[in-house]
Enzyme design. Structure first.
Site, PDB file in Angstrom:
ATOM      1  CB  ALA A 119      -0.781   0.033   1.402  1.00  0.00           C
ATOM      2  CE1 TYR A 123      -2.747   3.168  -6.146  1.00  0.00           C
ATOM      3  CE2 TYR A 123      -3.678   1.084  -6.079  1.00  0.00           C
ATOM      4  CZ  TYR A 123      -3.101   1.954  -6.879  1.00  0.00           C
ATOM      5  OH  TYR A 123      -3.734   1.869  -8.107  1.00  0.00           O
ATOM      6  CG  ASP A 208      -3.546  -6.024  -6.936  1.00  0.00           C
ATOM      7  OD1 ASP A 208      -2.100  -6.240  -6.721  1.00  0.00           O
ATOM      8  OD2 ASP A 208      -4.137  -5.412  -7.839  1.00  0.00           O
ATOM      9  CB  VAL A 209      -3.821  -3.245  -1.136  1.00  0.00           C
ATOM     10  CG1 VAL A 209      -3.796  -1.794  -1.964  1.00  0.00           C
ATOM     11  CG2 VAL A 209      -4.223  -2.962   0.339  1.00  0.00           C
ATOM     12  CG  ASP A 210      -6.613  -2.377  -6.246  1.00  0.00           C
ATOM     13  OD1 ASP A 210      -6.018  -3.476  -6.120  1.00  0.00           O
ATOM     14  OD2 ASP A 210      -7.026  -2.276  -7.588  1.00  0.00           O
ATOM     15  CG  HIS A 230      -6.997 -11.166 -15.781  1.00  0.00           C
ATOM     16  ND1 HIS A 230      -8.139 -10.408 -16.138  1.00  0.00           N
ATOM     17  CD2 HIS A 230      -6.100 -10.341 -15.452  1.00  0.00           C
ATOM     18  CE1 HIS A 230      -8.142  -9.124 -15.776  1.00  0.00           C
ATOM     19  NE2 HIS A 230      -6.717  -8.816 -15.524  1.00  0.00           N
ATOM     20  CB  THR A 242      -3.714  -8.070 -22.539  1.00  0.00           C
ATOM     21  OG1 THR A 242      -4.176  -8.719 -21.333  1.00  0.00           O
ATOM     22  CG2 THR A 242      -5.098  -7.832 -23.163  1.00  0.00           C
ATOM     23  CD  GLU A 300      -2.143  -9.098 -15.232  1.00  0.00           C
ATOM     24  OE1 GLU A 300      -2.859  -9.171 -14.092  1.00  0.00           O
ATOM     25  OE2 GLU A 300      -2.868  -8.564 -16.295  1.00  0.00           O
TER      26      GLU A 300
HETATM   27  C1  5GW Z   1      -0.661   1.561  -9.584  1.00  0.00           C
HETATM   28  C2  5GW Z   1      -0.446   2.156 -10.698  1.00  0.00           C
HETATM   29  C3  5GW Z   1       0.165   3.271 -11.362  1.00  0.00           C
HETATM   30  C4  5GW Z   1       0.711   3.955 -10.409  1.00  0.00           C
HETATM   31  C5  5GW Z   1       0.771   3.649  -8.828  1.00  0.00           C
HETATM   32  C6  5GW Z   1       0.072   2.465  -8.765  1.00  0.00           C
HETATM   33  C7  5GW Z   1       0.193   1.930  -7.170  1.00  0.00           C
HETATM   34  C8  5GW Z   1       0.079   0.475  -6.858  1.00  0.00           C
HETATM   35  C9  5GW Z   1       0.497   2.734  -5.911  1.00  0.00           C
HETATM   36  O1  5GW Z   1       0.478   3.936  -6.096  1.00  0.00           O
HETATM   37  N1  5GW Z   1       0.434   2.162  -4.865  1.00  0.00           N
HETATM   38  C10 5GW Z   1       0.232   0.729  -4.596  1.00  0.00           C
HETATM   39  O2  5GW Z   1       0.565   0.372  -3.486  1.00  0.00           O
HETATM   40  N2  5GW Z   1       0.210  -0.023  -5.714  1.00  0.00           N
HETATM   41  C11 5GW Z   1       0.254  -1.424  -5.448  1.00  0.00           C
HETATM   42  O3  5GW Z   1       0.273  -2.224  -6.532  1.00  0.00           O
HETATM   43  C12 5GW Z   1      -1.129  -1.808  -4.612  1.00  0.00           C
HETATM   44  O4  5GW Z   1      -0.777  -2.894  -3.736  1.00  0.00           O
HETATM   45  C13 5GW Z   1      -2.006  -2.338  -5.769  1.00  0.00           C
HETATM   46  O5  5GW Z   1      -2.982  -3.326  -5.400  1.00  0.00           O
HETATM   47  C14 5GW Z   1      -0.969  -2.825  -6.680  1.00  0.00           C
HETATM   48  C15 5GW Z   1      -1.345  -3.090  -8.124  1.00  0.00           C
HETATM   49  O6  5GW Z   1      -1.660  -1.860  -8.694  1.00  0.00           O
HETATM   50  P1  5GW Z   1      -3.271  -1.464  -9.180  1.00  0.00           P
HETATM   51  O7  5GW Z   1      -4.040  -2.222  -8.265  1.00  0.00           O
HETATM   52  O8  5GW Z   1      -3.537   0.003  -9.443  1.00  0.00           O
HETATM   53  O9  5GW Z   1      -3.517  -2.349 -10.459  1.00  0.00           O
HETATM   54  P2  5GW Z   1      -4.558  -2.940 -11.214  1.00  0.00           P
HETATM   55  O10 5GW Z   1      -4.231  -3.660 -12.439  1.00  0.00           O
HETATM   56  O11 5GW Z   1      -5.240  -3.876 -10.321  1.00  0.00           O
HETATM   57  O12 5GW Z   1      -5.589  -1.838 -11.529  1.00  0.00           O
HETATM   58 MN    MN Z   2      -5.390  -3.987  -8.221  1.00  0.00          MN
END
Ligand code: 5GW
Ligand code: MN
Length: 351
Positions: A119, A123, A208-210, A230, A242, A300
């Site tokens: 995080a 995040y 992932d945290v989101d 996925h 992809t 990925e």
């Molecule tokens: C992600 C994309 C662009 C710039 C920064 C980030 C980012 C990712 C961030 O600012 N802070 C962060 O903690 N992350 C970590 O990477 C989180 O654990 C996040 O869940 C993981 C993957 O990034 P996501 O979730 O934005 O990618 P997607 O493909 O799930 O949208």
């Molecule tokens: Mn994510």
């Protein structure tokens, strides 16, 4: 007369020295022999191993008298989805396993599951929902050690953790660019899986945290090398995945190749396997970076290439990382973990 006395005195002295020497030698040989038997007696070594590692070395055992539904060879509970890969790895869907049975078997093994989550920047806002929901659904009743990597430890919320669940916060430097976070994450995981922490847990998941948990995630997910399908591409022909298609990137996968498209938002396995995977991704990403190249979907893309040639031993269906809780599809009967909606423009502005 005087000479006689001196002579007897010397004889006695000599006898004394001799006696002492014989005793000393005998004692030494005795202790030497003792040491030898202690280190070479295989039964002792085996006994020590058995008492400490007994449960972990044995396969899964069920208990006499424990009742559960009869498994069938003729009727599967799922006919709408495939639950085994062509290399005979299970694909885990709701209905393909009996959780009371596998719980009864894993409960005997006293296992620990390490779980990493990153995080950085904004995040940290996802942490509360992620951790609170995990405490409801994620390996409840098993020992879990969360390792949370963040540049903002002061923003980590206070969460009441369940029994035998532990949280370690590890401060990392701030990173703004996604490329740095993506590669930095793999590098940190590579180191973590090789560190002394490896002896504190049996399995590891990197998440992932989101995301938020809505349903149970338990021991059915454990395995040597575990990948998650996925949630967007599971019905697609492989040439529409992809994957990285440019040969100049290390993540390149030629047309006609590929099994499934895996997500980088959740993967796991033993420490050894996750170490190999993360080391590979970090290495390939830095080769790309040295040529001013970046794979289309960052870590990925490299993860997918690794898993194409290093087949996972278990696959988790999209139940284990769904797109969005409001979206439904008939094959996904239980949503266990789902991405939360996020405003990318806003959360990715880390400055
Ligand atoms: C992600 C994309 C662009 C710039 C920064 C980030 C980012 C990712 C961030 O600012 N802070 C962060 O903690 N992350 C970590 O990477 C989180 O654990 C996040 O869940 C993981 C993957 O990034 P996501 O979730 O934005 O990618 P997607 O493909 O799930 O949208
Ligand atoms: Mn994510």
């Amino acid at each position: 007369m005087k000479l006689d006395r001196i002579f007897i005195f010397f004889i006695l002295l000599l006898l004394g020295i001799l006696f002492y020497w014989v005793c000393y030698l005998g004692y030494n040989q005795e202790s030497y022999r003792k040491q030898q038997t202690q280190t070479t007696d295989p039964s002792i070594v085996k006994n020590i191993l058995m008492s400490e590692e007994k449960h972990k070395n044995l396969g899964l055992q069920s208990s006499p008298g424990f009742l559960y539904s009869q498994p069938s060879l003729l009727v599967g509970s799922r006919t709408d989805v495939v639950s085994v890969t062509p290399w005979l790895a299970p694909i885990v869907w709701e209905g393909t396993f009996d959780s009371s049975l596998i719980d009864s078997m894993y409960k005997k093994k006293n296992i620990t599951i390490a779980t990493t989550v990153f995080a950085l920047g904004k995040y940290t806002r996802f942490l509360k929902e992620f951790l609170e929901s995990a405490e409801q659904h994620y390996f409840v009743g098993y020992r879990v050690r969360y390792y949370l990597f963040t540049d903002r430890p002061e923003e980590v919320p206070e969460i009441k953790l369940g029994e035998e669940h532990y949280l370690t916060i590890l401060k990392v430097p701030s990173m703004d660019r996604w490329q740095d976070i993506s590669m930095g994450r793999m590098e940190i995981l590579e180191k973590l899986t090789k560190s002394e922490l490896a002896s504190e847990a049996d399995y590891i998941f990197c998440l992932d945290v989101d995301a938020k948990f809505y349903g149970p995630w338990g021991v059915e997910t454990l395995g040597r090398l575990v990948a998650v399908i996925h949630p967007w591409f599971y019905g697609y022909p492989r040439d529409q995945f992809t994957y990285e298609r440019r040969p100049e990137s290390q993540a390149f996968i030629p047309a006609g190749e590929g099994d499934y498209y895996y997500t980088a938002a959740a993967f796991g396995g033993t420490f050894k396997e996750v170490h190999e995977l993360t080391k590979y991704c970090r290495e390939q990403q830095s080769i790309d970076a040295s040529k001013a190249t970046e794979a289309i979907w960052h870590d990925e893309s490299h993860l997918n290439k690794y898993l194409l040639y290093n087949k996972p031993s278990k696959l988790l269906s999209p139940e284990y990382l769904w797109r969005d809780i409001s979206m439904r599809t008939s094959q996904v009967k239980v949503i266990r973990l789902s991405h939360v909606a996020k405003n990318n423009e806003e959360v990715r502005q880390n400055a």
